[in-house]
Design a protein around this motif. Structure first.
Motif, PDB file in Angstrom:
ATOM      1  N   SER A  41       0.819  -1.222   0.000  1.00 34.85           N
ATOM      2  CA  SER A  41       0.000   0.000   0.000  1.00 34.85           C
ATOM      3  C   SER A  41       0.851   1.271   0.000  1.00 34.85           C
ATOM      4  CB  SER A  41      -0.960   0.012   1.197  1.00 34.85           C
ATOM      5  OG  SER A  41      -0.238   0.113   2.411  1.00 34.85           O
ATOM      6  N   GLY A  42       2.141   1.136   0.341  1.00 40.52           N
ATOM      7  CA  GLY A  42       3.044   2.279   0.321  1.00 40.52           C
ATOM      8  C   GLY A  42       2.838   3.260   1.453  1.00 40.52           C
ATOM      9  N   LYS A  43       2.326   2.762   2.592  1.00 40.68           N
ATOM     10  CA  LYS A  43       2.111   3.671   3.717  1.00 40.68           C
ATOM     11  C   LYS A  43       2.286   2.950   5.045  1.00 40.68           C
ATOM     12  CE  LYS A  43      -2.910   3.193   3.437  1.00 40.68           C
ATOM     13  NZ  LYS A  43      -4.156   3.918   3.294  1.00 40.68           N
ATOM     14  N   PHE A  44       2.406   3.751   6.095  1.00 37.72           N
ATOM     15  CA  PHE A  44       2.501   3.186   7.433  1.00 37.72           C
ATOM     16  C   PHE A  44       1.132   2.651   7.832  1.00 37.72           C
ATOM     17  CE2 PHE A  44       6.218   5.862   7.356  1.00 37.72           C
ATOM     18  CZ  PHE A  44       7.156   5.040   7.947  1.00 37.72           C
ATOM     19  N   VAL A  45       1.140   1.492   8.496  1.00 35.07           N
ATOM     20  CA  VAL A  45      -0.103   0.849   8.909  1.00 35.07           C
ATOM     21  C   VAL A  45      -0.032   0.554  10.403  1.00 35.07           C
ATOM     22  CG1 VAL A  45      -0.648  -0.128   6.649  1.00 35.07           C
ATOM     23  CG2 VAL A  45       0.774  -1.430   8.232  1.00 35.07           C
ATOM     24  N   TYR A  46      -1.201   0.396  10.984  1.00 33.78           N
ATOM     25  CA  TYR A  46      -1.312   0.243  12.431  1.00 33.78           C
ATOM     26  C   TYR A  46      -2.258  -0.901  12.751  1.00 33.78           C
ATOM     27  CZ  TYR A  46       0.572   4.847  11.700  1.00 33.78           C
ATOM     28  OH  TYR A  46       1.349   5.879  11.258  1.00 33.78           O
ATOM     29  N   LEU A  47      -1.711  -1.947  13.344  1.00 33.33           N
ATOM     30  CA  LEU A  47      -2.520  -3.075  13.799  1.00 33.33           C
ATOM     31  C   LEU A  47      -2.866  -2.792  15.261  1.00 33.33           C
ATOM     32  CD1 LEU A  47      -3.692  -5.892  13.323  1.00 33.33           C
ATOM     33  CD2 LEU A  47      -1.455  -6.822  14.017  1.00 33.33           C
ATOM     34  N   GLN A  48      -4.146  -2.595  15.534  1.00 38.92           N
ATOM     35  CA  GLN A  48      -4.569  -2.201  16.883  1.00 38.92           C
ATOM     36  C   GLN A  48      -5.445  -3.268  17.525  1.00 38.92           C
ATOM     37  OE1 GLN A  48      -6.546   1.559  16.207  1.00 38.92           O
ATOM     38  NE2 GLN A  48      -4.613   2.657  16.087  1.00 38.92           N
ATOM     39  N   TRP A  49      -5.394  -3.327  18.853  1.00 37.05           N
ATOM     40  CA  TRP A  49      -6.262  -4.201  19.623  1.00 37.05           C
ATOM     41  C   TRP A  49      -6.548  -3.540  20.963  1.00 37.05           C
ATOM     42  CZ3 TRP A  49      -1.151  -4.808  18.760  1.00 37.05           C
ATOM     43  CH2 TRP A  49      -0.317  -4.950  19.862  1.00 37.05           C
ATOM     44  N   LYS A  50      -7.663  -3.939  21.545  1.00 38.99           N
ATOM     45  CA  LYS A  50      -8.111  -3.349  22.807  1.00 38.99           C
ATOM     46  C   LYS A  50      -7.132  -3.706  23.922  1.00 38.99           C
ATOM     47  CE  LYS A  50     -12.037  -2.940  25.807  1.00 38.99           C
ATOM     48  NZ  LYS A  50     -13.407  -2.623  25.829  1.00 38.99           N
ATOM     49  N   ARG A  51      -6.735  -2.693  24.682  1.00 34.20           N
ATOM     50  CA  ARG A  51      -5.831  -2.904  25.807  1.00 34.20           C
ATOM     51  C   ARG A  51      -6.462  -3.903  26.775  1.00 34.20           C
ATOM     52  NH1 ARG A  51      -1.355  -0.494  27.173  1.00 34.20           N
ATOM     53  NH2 ARG A  51      -1.599   1.283  25.807  1.00 34.20           N
ATOM     54  N   GLY A  52      -5.657  -4.821  27.264  1.00 35.93           N
ATOM     55  CA  GLY A  52      -6.145  -5.839  28.190  1.00 35.93           C
ATOM     56  C   GLY A  52      -6.557  -7.128  27.498  1.00 35.93           C
ATOM     57  N   THR A  53      -6.636  -7.113  26.163  1.00 36.50           N
ATOM     58  CA  THR A  53      -6.941  -8.334  25.426  1.00 36.50           C
ATOM     59  C   THR A  53      -5.642  -8.880  24.826  1.00 36.50           C
ATOM     60  OG1 THR A  53      -7.435  -7.184  23.351  1.00 36.50           O
ATOM     61  CG2 THR A  53      -9.280  -7.556  24.864  1.00 36.50           C
ATOM     62  N   LYS A  54      -5.713 -10.087  24.318  1.00 38.43           N
ATOM     63  CA  LYS A  54      -4.541 -10.746  23.757  1.00 38.43           C
ATOM     64  C   LYS A  54      -4.084 -10.062  22.470  1.00 38.43           C
ATOM     65  CE  LYS A  54      -2.902 -15.269  22.381  1.00 38.43           C
ATOM     66  NZ  LYS A  54      -3.268 -16.625  22.023  1.00 38.43           N
ATOM     67  N   LYS A  55      -2.794  -9.896  22.338  1.00 41.27           N
ATOM     68  CA  LYS A  55      -2.198  -9.330  21.128  1.00 41.27           C
ATOM     69  C   LYS A  55      -2.494 -10.268  19.954  1.00 41.27           C
ATOM     70  CE  LYS A  55       2.389  -7.962  19.449  1.00 41.27           C
ATOM     71  NZ  LYS A  55       3.811  -7.891  19.822  1.00 41.27           N
ATOM     72  N   PRO A  56      -2.801  -9.718  18.779  1.00 35.40           N
ATOM     73  CA  PRO A  56      -3.062 -10.581  17.621  1.00 35.40           C
ATOM     74  C   PRO A  56      -1.863 -11.479  17.305  1.00 35.40           C
ATOM     75  CG  PRO A  56      -3.694  -8.326  17.143  1.00 35.40           C
ATOM     76  CD  PRO A  56      -2.976  -8.305  18.449  1.00 35.40           C
ATOM     77  N   GLU A  57      -2.165 -12.685  16.861  1.00 34.16           N
ATOM     78  CA  GLU A  57      -1.118 -13.641  16.505  1.00 34.16           C
ATOM     79  C   GLU A  57      -0.462 -13.218  15.190  1.00 34.16           C
ATOM     80  OE1 GLU A  57       0.077 -16.439  18.087  1.00 34.16           O
ATOM     81  OE2 GLU A  57      -1.145 -15.827  19.791  1.00 34.16           O
ATOM     82  N   PRO A  58       0.860 -13.305  15.105  1.00 36.41           N
ATOM     83  CA  PRO A  58       1.518 -13.011  13.831  1.00 36.41           C
ATOM     84  C   PRO A  58       1.205 -14.113  12.817  1.00 36.41           C
ATOM     85  CG  PRO A  58       3.120 -13.763  15.454  1.00 36.41           C
ATOM     86  CD  PRO A  58       1.809 -13.635  16.166  1.00 36.41           C
ATOM     87  N   MET A  59       1.268 -13.770  11.526  1.00 35.85           N
ATOM     88  CA  MET A  59       1.031 -14.772  10.498  1.00 35.85           C
ATOM     89  C   MET A  59       2.267 -15.653  10.306  1.00 35.85           C
ATOM     90  SD  MET A  59       0.921 -12.202   7.150  1.00 35.85           S
ATOM     91  CE  MET A  59       0.383 -13.408   6.006  1.00 35.85           C
ATOM     92  N   ALA A  60       3.421 -15.173  10.759  1.00 34.20           N
ATOM     93  CA  ALA A  60       4.665 -15.946  10.684  1.00 34.20           C
ATOM     94  C   ALA A  60       5.705 -15.302  11.587  1.00 34.20           C
ATOM     95  CB  ALA A  60       5.177 -15.989   9.248  1.00 34.20           C
TER      96      ALA A  60
END
Length: 137
Positions: free
Chosen positions: A57-76
């Motif tokens: 996409s040529g831009k900075f991106v932000y993967l967000q999740w609600k504080r206190g919940t589990k961090k999203p799993e990486p794809m690799a």
């Protein structure tokens, strides 16, 4: 006496609000190719985030999740032979392609802790001092 109490209450609220800032936004610009973007580092009071750059996409991106919940799993996860560290790779929240989180040195008034431009690769990605650093929560 009421004015003094009101002033102290207002001062307390302002100091509390300033201390609650969790993230920083840096206006960045490449002196070589001219690429410019705001880079948001850190989460907010109610959320956490991973910041990266999506090449597709040529831009900075932000993967967000609600504080206190589990961090999203990486794809690799991959091993970086230059540092010996394992790097997590996430799916871009804006396209199906992968991105890696920014690997930052210490962020300070000079920028978010990296200086390589994601477009041209040169060490010329610097804080745009004509704009202000922003704090967010």
């Amino acid at each position: 006496m009421t004015t003094r109490t009101s002033f102290l209450a207002l001062a307390f609220l302002l100091v509390s609000a300033m201390a609650a800032v969790a993230g920083t936004g840096y206006p960045m610009k490449c002196k070589n190719c001219g690429f410019a973007s705001d880079v948001l580092i850190g989460g907010g009071r109610d959320f956490e985030q991973v910041t990266g750059f999506c090449v597709e996409s040529g831009k900075f991106v932000y993967l967000q999740w609600k504080r206190g919940t589990k961090k999203p799993e990486p794809m690799a996860k991959v091993w970086d032979s230059a540092t010996g560290k394992v790097i997590e790779i996430y799916q871009c929240p804006e396209c199906p392609r992968p991105f890696t989180p920014l690997r930052l040195k210490t962020a300070d008034e000079n920028g978010p802790g990296f200086d390589r431009c994601p477009k041209c690769g040169k060490q010329t990605f610097q804080l745009d001092k004509s704009k202000g650093i922003m704090m967010f929560d």
